[in-house]
Design a protein around this motif. Sequence first.
Motif, PDB file in Angstrom:
ATOM      1  N   LYS A 303      59.382  38.482  36.522  1.00  0.00           N
ATOM      2  CA  LYS A 303      58.484  38.646  35.378  1.00  0.00           C
ATOM      3  C   LYS A 303      57.039  38.306  35.751  1.00  0.00           C
ATOM      4  CE  LYS A 303      57.735  37.093  30.606  1.00  0.00           C
ATOM      5  NZ  LYS A 303      58.242  36.224  29.504  1.00  0.00           N
ATOM      6  N   SER A 304      56.833  37.190  36.445  1.00  0.00           N
ATOM      7  CA  SER A 304      55.469  36.781  36.785  1.00  0.00           C
ATOM      8  C   SER A 304      54.852  37.714  37.825  1.00  0.00           C
ATOM      9  CB  SER A 304      55.456  35.337  37.290  1.00  0.00           C
ATOM     10  OG  SER A 304      56.278  35.183  38.432  1.00  0.00           O
ATOM     11  N   LEU A 305      55.650  38.176  38.762  1.00  0.00           N
ATOM     12  CA  LEU A 305      55.151  39.112  39.774  1.00  0.00           C
ATOM     13  C   LEU A 305      54.765  40.449  39.142  1.00  0.00           C
ATOM     14  CD1 LEU A 305      57.698  38.371  42.646  1.00  0.00           C
ATOM     15  CD2 LEU A 305      55.251  37.870  42.684  1.00  0.00           C
ATOM     16  N   LEU A 306      55.598  40.922  38.251  1.00  0.00           N
ATOM     17  CA  LEU A 306      55.298  42.183  37.562  1.00  0.00           C
ATOM     18  C   LEU A 306      54.056  42.038  36.697  1.00  0.00           C
ATOM     19  CD1 LEU A 306      58.912  43.294  36.612  1.00  0.00           C
ATOM     20  CD2 LEU A 306      57.309  44.599  38.026  1.00  0.00           C
ATOM     21  N   ASN A 307      53.896  40.881  36.082  1.00  0.00           N
ATOM     22  CA  ASN A 307      52.712  40.649  35.255  1.00  0.00           C
ATOM     23  C   ASN A 307      51.436  40.717  36.101  1.00  0.00           C
ATOM     24  OD1 ASN A 307      51.463  39.729  32.640  1.00  0.00           O
ATOM     25  ND2 ASN A 307      50.899  37.982  33.922  1.00  0.00           N
ATOM     26  N   ALA A 308      51.482  40.122  37.296  1.00  0.00           N
ATOM     27  CA  ALA A 308      50.323  40.182  38.192  1.00  0.00           C
ATOM     28  C   ALA A 308      50.034  41.618  38.614  1.00  0.00           C
ATOM     29  CB  ALA A 308      50.577  39.306  39.413  1.00  0.00           C
ATOM     30  N   TYR A 309      51.081  42.368  38.864  1.00  0.00           N
ATOM     31  CA  TYR A 309      50.944  43.774  39.273  1.00  0.00           C
ATOM     32  C   TYR A 309      50.347  44.625  38.154  1.00  0.00           C
ATOM     33  CZ  TYR A 309      52.625  48.549  40.243  1.00  0.00           C
ATOM     34  OH  TYR A 309      52.730  49.908  40.407  1.00  0.00           O
ATOM     35  N   GLU A 310      50.871  44.455  36.970  1.00  0.00           N
ATOM     36  CA  GLU A 310      50.463  45.304  35.846  1.00  0.00           C
ATOM     37  C   GLU A 310      49.073  44.968  35.326  1.00  0.00           C
ATOM     38  OE1 GLU A 310      53.684  44.542  33.221  1.00  0.00           O
ATOM     39  OE2 GLU A 310      55.093  45.875  34.274  1.00  0.00           O
ATOM     40  N   ASN A 311      48.585  43.774  35.610  1.00  0.00           N
ATOM     41  CA  ASN A 311      47.301  43.346  35.045  1.00  0.00           C
ATOM     42  C   ASN A 311      46.183  43.181  36.072  1.00  0.00           C
ATOM     43  OD1 ASN A 311      47.890  42.789  32.047  1.00  0.00           O
ATOM     44  ND2 ASN A 311      49.548  41.693  33.060  1.00  0.00           N
TER      45      ASN A 311
END
Length: 346
Positions: A303-311
């Motif tokens: 979740k945190s990795l995807l959040n960094a990627y998406e933002n």
Amino acid sequence: MKKILISALEPSANLHLGEVLKHLAGYEICGIFDERYGVPAYKSSEFSAMGFAGVLGLVFKARQAIKELVCLAKDCDVVLLIDAPAFNIPLAKALKNAGVKAKIIYYILPKVWAWKRERAKAVRQYCDELASILPFDEQFFVGAKYVGNPLLDEIKQFKSAPSKSGVVAFMPGSRRGEIARLMPVFKQVAGQIAAKKVLVVPPFFRDRLSEIYGDVSEFEISSDTASTLNLSDFAFICSGTATLEAALIGTPFVLAYKARAVDIMIAKMLVKIKFIGLANIMFDFMGKPPLNVELIQDDVSAKSLLNAYENHDADKFITAASELRDYLGQGSSQNVANLIKEIAVE
């Protein structure tokens, strides 16, 4: 023919050594280095465990190597020590105590701004020239000379605009432990990204992919870090030099670091820095906010990795990468070679 004693224990040190040797045609070398550069007294691979872990098993070999290098140095014009303070500081001390006349250059200084600040005094005491690759080293080492950064020699392409290749890179590190800790969560992330996924693996692991990485069928495999980063729109990277490579190239990334609990406990007691990624450390010394997200231990989740990627903001990252390149200014290999030539003439 002028002769150089070299101590280059790590793969990165040998990569940087190769760039320096391009400017030293006609010089003879001896000591510790990779076999691609000649016939060493000891191969660098014999010391691959030097560092936090595995050091005890190599103490005897290190002592024997230092004795042999001291003997070799008596017939040399210059000594070049590259990084590896746990070995190279005792070597420098032994060289001075033995009365070796060749001047000693320490290239890539110990990270005393992070820990073991007493090493700065030892390096100054036993070495004649301190060749720094970080502009802020001069705050910690008396007499250090900033010679540039080796990555600016080794990286051949830099982005002037965000790439839109549809490629995302995954770089879980080069040690089996860190790979084992990061690959499960990286695979979770890969399964939720509609992109071409490239897994960067060290060349020495390519014939052991399933053993070390498990099922990698959804990834393309690469061992060319710089080219993969240049192609990629984003990267998920374990801490290490690759984070600085990505920052200089201009590829947005998130740093993910998971270690054994005991290693984290030791690091918290000894290491005195706010960030673990070199790019963020440099931006901190520049008085600027961090360049990239850093996720450590339990914060490393899909979740945190995807959040960094998406933002992430790719345009902002390109601008910051340019600022970082300006801060470092130039490559270091030519300046180090010039320093060697000057000393050899003397």
